[in-house]
Design a protein around this motif. Structure first.
Motif, short mmCIF file in Angstrom:
data_model
loop_
_atom_site.label_atom_id
_atom_site.label_comp_id
_atom_site.label_asym_id
_atom_site.label_seq_id
_atom_site.Cartn_x
_atom_site.Cartn_y
_atom_site.Cartn_z
N SER A 12 -34.38 40.23 39.88
CA SER A 12 -34.35 41.68 40.04
C SER A 12 -33.16 42.30 39.32
O SER A 12 -33.17 43.49 38.99
CB SER A 12 -34.28 42.04 41.53
OG SER A 12 -35.39 41.53 42.22
N LEU A 13 -32.10 41.52 39.09
CA LEU A 13 -30.90 42.05 38.45
C LEU A 13 -30.95 41.97 36.93
O LEU A 13 -30.19 42.65 36.25
CB LEU A 13 -29.67 41.27 38.96
CG LEU A 13 -29.37 41.40 40.46
CD1 LEU A 13 -28.23 40.46 40.84
CD2 LEU A 13 -29.01 42.82 40.82
N PHE A 14 -31.85 41.15 36.40
CA PHE A 14 -31.92 40.96 34.96
C PHE A 14 -33.35 41.21 34.45
O PHE A 14 -34.05 40.30 34.04
CB PHE A 14 -31.45 39.55 34.57
CG PHE A 14 -30.03 39.28 34.95
CD1 PHE A 14 -28.99 39.76 34.17
CD2 PHE A 14 -29.72 38.59 36.11
CE1 PHE A 14 -27.67 39.51 34.52
CE2 PHE A 14 -28.41 38.35 36.47
CZ PHE A 14 -27.37 38.82 35.67
N VAL A 15 -33.76 42.45 34.55
CA VAL A 15 -35.07 42.86 34.07
C VAL A 15 -34.87 43.68 32.81
O VAL A 15 -34.10 44.65 32.79
CB VAL A 15 -35.82 43.71 35.13
CG1 VAL A 15 -37.19 44.14 34.60
CG2 VAL A 15 -35.98 42.91 36.42
N ASP A 16 -35.54 43.28 31.72
CA ASP A 16 -35.43 44.02 30.47
C ASP A 16 -35.95 45.44 30.64
O ASP A 16 -36.91 45.69 31.39
CB ASP A 16 -36.22 43.33 29.36
CG ASP A 16 -35.61 41.99 28.97
OD1 ASP A 16 -34.41 41.80 29.24
OD2 ASP A 16 -36.34 41.14 28.43
N THR A 66 -33.76 46.89 44.18
CA THR A 66 -32.67 46.27 43.41
C THR A 66 -32.85 46.52 41.92
O THR A 66 -31.88 46.86 41.22
CB THR A 66 -32.63 44.76 43.70
OG1 THR A 66 -32.38 44.55 45.09
CG2 THR A 66 -31.54 44.08 42.89
N THR A 67 -34.06 46.36 41.43
CA THR A 67 -34.32 46.61 40.01
C THR A 67 -33.98 48.05 39.65
O THR A 67 -33.36 48.32 38.61
CB THR A 67 -35.80 46.32 39.69
OG1 THR A 67 -36.08 44.95 40.00
CG2 THR A 67 -36.10 46.58 38.23
N LEU A 68 -34.39 48.98 40.49
CA LEU A 68 -34.09 50.40 40.25
C LEU A 68 -32.59 50.64 40.26
O LEU A 68 -32.05 51.31 39.37
CB LEU A 68 -34.79 51.26 41.31
CG LEU A 68 -34.45 52.75 41.31
CD1 LEU A 68 -34.85 53.40 40.00
CD2 LEU A 68 -35.12 53.44 42.50
#
Length: 887
Positions: A162-166, A206-208
């Motif tokens: 979730s912390l490393f999404v392109d 988390t991604t947001l």
């Protein structure tokens, strides 16, 4: 759940020891021994359920045995009470041996209870042996359960993804991202504020948050930034240290000497000093506990430089708790809309195939899969990623779709999804775990009426007594907590702001169904259920099938709860006649979904139904058999056909003094006096619905003096005048009258009702020509005026109806123009006009209607007109008028 099961049994033992002391003199010590042993075992159960579902097989077996033992103890206690206590009560209404004055009476009692006493003595010895066996296994396998258990290894889900999404892979977050960036950058430049993103696990909080954290506009507005993952197990000391390390790394300043050795107090002091002159932004991701804010806000001072703190959480209470000393803005993150969900699915499932598009042969099954995900990004990504590894064939994909529950349980590709959904359950206090499991009893996609759900919780004993509150109020608080924890979705909101119906996400239901099976919480039978249930422990049974073979197979199980959903079951069949005769210990019986035409004869003899919260309902009307008055603490009974039983039935009603909701159909004028006498005994009545046998039959209800708790009143039938007790109903929230043919304007009697929120006058409820709303109706929100055939004018005084938000006018043939006084209703938001006269509609036409000005302040005006010259046509056209001030 094991802890809950033991706690429930303990409560029964406590109550038995308290109330039946003299009856228990031969077995009292044994029951006290059981109580003490159960209290000892309960200490070890704090984390047992969590470990039983995630770790050692031995623990799982141990919890299963303990649960089964709890069931056995419950059976023994209930059988004892039913046999011995009922025998005593048969001789003495108060249940105490000391009240017997005759030696003969005492001898008869001993004779009646001798066999049950021998049986229970034998069963208690068996229970004690089983308890000692469980304790011995605790020692043998060295199970270490306690509130501060050491070494408990909990597998937290992997959050790195979730912390490393392109940037290119993020779908559907454009609008919430822009809103949150705006709050961070353009908000109050002086005060520190807290921005919370709230939503269920897997929504992409988390991604947001990470996407916002990396936004260049945000980076340029703050002197220092930190992104910290909190999770369920956190250390304030570690969080503050990590925060400081991120600050110094970004600003390239030298670290304070000895920062890795500082204790919590020193770290907080250093952090406060450092941040005093900096505009900072700190992200706390995945916060679970409300007390987190008390601990962390000490290290994040309000330095009047417009600093920001952002929190992602599943629990709305976490966000609201920050309001005590900070300005808070909350973004409730929603599931992806269908088009974005489809885009994300295709991105994952066909990333390296078919140019990222779904082939036509897989479109239907893919659409089914996406719908099952209900807009949950984590589920879409996980299942789409799994499908990307499989053959692109319909049969392969259909197999996964049909066996999704099994795949969630065993497929490593979906393990992270399962753990993330399960964390919300694991974090619940034990009294809410049983409540959330209850959602698995209902069919998939079922919208559950909140009042029904809460009554079921109460009947099961899940809701604790709290001083100064009714059980219903406590149950409402439980439901609100589940909603705030993002586990339960609100389907429909009542006009007073409360959730009237709710549901859960389909994938969360899949997780709950697996836990229900593991915990023997409930067995669900549907049309596709071919499982042999002879070896399954069944305490609760939910039926969603009309198969008599399946129904007959469960008749000998010791059921405590039975639910029937939307199926045709005739109780004259074998199932009904046999089952109810044998189910003496049933305590929850919900037949709301059964298409029954009468209540089975044996229902009044069910021991537990006399002592729990129970309900009987049937929208079309049910016929009650003689003896139902024995269910003296029944709280919900509707709709009963009064003409089937007449005055004798009404006399039985008089015994049901605990009723909260009563619905009566086919009422005749001659029942008036008797009916008033019976209703007056119901001091806790909150909802009353009375329908006459025909629309012209007079309902005579003048002889009721007071119903102090009544909140809802529905009167369907002729009224010679409005009952004189109605204007005294201070708690009344909802009033509906139909077919009343009142000659006098009832509004002058209703205007001072202090809590009235909804008023409906329908189907010749009023025969007069004018309605006059005088100053009053202080809280009325919704007004419905439908099929009042003689009404030709409506007057509204200034300052009348100050809270009115919705008016619906329908089938008012003589009302030729809109009442001019509507312009006085400044808070009116919605006006619905259904089959009103053509002249009426012309007067408010936006293109030159003479009275269009009357509704210019109303946000939404909808007109429904009959199409064609036929006045009996059921073809309608719809048009909505939107005004600039309401757009």
């Amino acid at each position: 759940m094991a802890e809950t099961a033991v706690w429930f049994v303990l409560k029964q033992v406590y109550q038995l020891l308290k109330e039946e002391a003299k009856l228990l003199k031969h077995v009292r010590k044994d029951f006290e021994d059981i109580k003490n042993e159960l209290e000892f075992i309960r200490v070890f159960l704090k984390d047992a359920d969590k470990r039983a579902t995630t770790e050692e097989l031995g623990i799982k077996l141990w919890v299963k045995q303990l649960r089964e033992l709890s069931f056995h103890i419950e059976d023994v206690i209930d059988a004892y009470i039913m046999d011995v206590v009922n025998a005593t009560h048969h001789h003495d209404h108060h249940g105490y041996i000391g009240k017997f004055q005759s030696v003969i009476g005492l001898m008869k009692l001993k004779t009646l209870t001798l066999k049950p006493r021998h049986r229970i003595a034998s069963e208690i010895q068996e229970i004690k042996l089983r308890i000692y066996g469980i304790k011995e296994r605790i020692d043998r396998y060295n199970f270490q359960f306690s509130e501060q258990e050491q070494g408990l290894s909990i597998k937290y889900p992997d959050r790195l993804g979730s912390l490393f999404v392109d940037e290119g892979e993020i779908v559907g977050f454009e609008k919430p991202r822009d809103e949150i960036v705006g709050w961070l950058v353009d908000g109050d430049e002086r005060s520190r504020s807290v921005i919370s993103v709230v939503g269920m696990g897997g929504l992409g909080k988390t991604t947001l948050a990470k996407n916002v954290f990396d936004d260049q506009q945000v980076k340029g507005c703050f002197d220092c930034r930190a992104f910290l993952v909190v999770s369920q197990s956190y250390s304030v000391e570690a969080l503050v240290r990590n925060m400081m390390l991120q600050f110094f790394e970004e600003t390239k300043e030298p670290l304070p000497q000895g920062i890795n050795m500082m204790d919590k107090t020193t770290l907080i002091t250093v952090a406060r000093s450092y941040l005093q002159r900096k505009r900072y932004v700190i992200y706390f991701d995945d916060v679970w506990k409300v007390e987190f804010w008390d601990e962390i806000q000490l290290a994040t001072p309000d330095n009047k430089l417009g600093s920001r703190i952002m929190i992602t959480t599943r629990n709305l209470d976490v966000a609201n708790y920050c309001r005590k000393d900070s300005r808070v803005q909350v973004h409730k993150l929603q599931p992806l809309p269908p088009n974005k969900a489809w885009e994300l699915f295709c991105n994952k499932a066909f990333r390296f195939d078919f140019d990222g598009s779904c082939p036509s042969e897989l479109k239907d099954i893919s659409d089914d899969i996406v719908q099952k995900c209900e807009g949950l990004p984590l589920a879409i990504v996980a299942i789409g990623g799994l499908l990307s590894t499989k053959d692109k064939t319909v049969s392969e994909w259909k197999k996964l779709c049909q066996n999704l529950s099994l795949e969630l349980d065993r497929n490593p590709h979906l393990a992270n999804l399962t753990r993330i959904l399960g964390m919300s359950y694991d974090d619940l206090p034990h009294y809410l775990k049983s409540c959330i499991l209850y959602f698995g009893i209902y069919p998939e996609d079922y919208s559950i009426r909140s009042s029904r759900l809460i009554r079921q919780w109460i009947a099961e004993g899940f809701v604790k007594h709290e001083v100064g509150k009714s059980l219903e109020e406590v149950g409402e608080e439980y439901l609100t907590e589940l909603i705030n924890r993002s586990l339960v979705q609100v389907s429909r909101v009542h006009y007073d702001g409360k959730a009237t119906s709710c549901r859960i996400h389909d994938l969360l239901r899949e997780m709950i169904m697996r836990k229900m099976k593991d915990l023997s919480f409930c067995h669900v039978v549907d049309e596709d259920d071919h499982e042999q249930i002879s070896d399954v422990i069944i305490r609760r049974l939910a039926i969603n099938t009309s198969s008599n073979n399946m129904l007959r197979s469960i008749e000998n199980f010791p059921l405590r709860s039975l639910y029937i959903f939307d199926v045709l079951i005739k109780f004259s069949d074998y199932f009904g006649s046999k089952f109810f005769a044998k189910s003496k210990l049933l305590k929850v019986l919900d037949l709301e979904g059964a298409l029954l035409d009468y209540v089975p004869d044996d229902i009044g003899n069910m021991f537990h139904l006399k002592r729990t919260y129970s309900s009987i309902s049937g929208e079309s009307g049910v016929r009650m058999m003689e003896g139902f008055g024995g269910m003296i603490v029944l709280q919900k009974l509707y709709h009963v056909e009064v003409d089937h039983g007449g005055l004798n039935l009404i006399a039985e009603l008089k015994k049901l003094k605990q009723l909260r909701k009563l619905g009566l159909k086919n009422v005749q004028r001659e029942y008036g006096n008797a009916l008033c006498e019976s209703i007056e005994e119901m001091k806790f009545l909150e909802s009353l619905h009375i329908s006459a046998i025909t629309e012209n039959e007079v309902i005579d209800l003048q002889f009721i003096s007071s119903l102090p708790q009544l909140r809802q009143l529905h009167l369907f039938g002729r009224l010679e005048k409005l009952p004189n007790w109605v204007p005294r109903l201070d708690q009344l929230v909802r009033l509906s009258i139909r077919f009343s043919k009142l000659k006098d304007d009832p509004l002058k009697l209703l205007k001072d009702l202090p809590n009235l929120l909804r008023l409906a006058m329908v189907c010749d409820a009023y025969d007069g020509e004018m309605l006059h709303f005088q100053v009053g109706f202080k809280k009325l929100n919704n007004l419905y005026l439908v099929q009042l055939n003689n009404l030709n004018s409506i007057l509204i005084d200034n300052e009348a109806l100050p809270a009115l938000k919705l008016i619906e006018m329908a089938y008012l043939p003589k009302l030729k123009e809109i009442p001019s006084d509507i312009y006085l209703l400044k808070n009116l938001e919605t006006l619905r006009l259904i089959d009103t006269p053509h002249e009426f509609n012309q007067s408010i036409d936006p293109n030159g209607g003479s009275k269009n000005w009357v509704i210019e302040h109303v946000q939404m005006v909808t007109i429904v007109e009959r199409v064609g010259p036929n006045p009996n046509s059921f073809d309608f056209s719809y048009r909505t008028i939107r005004h600039p001030r309401g757009t």
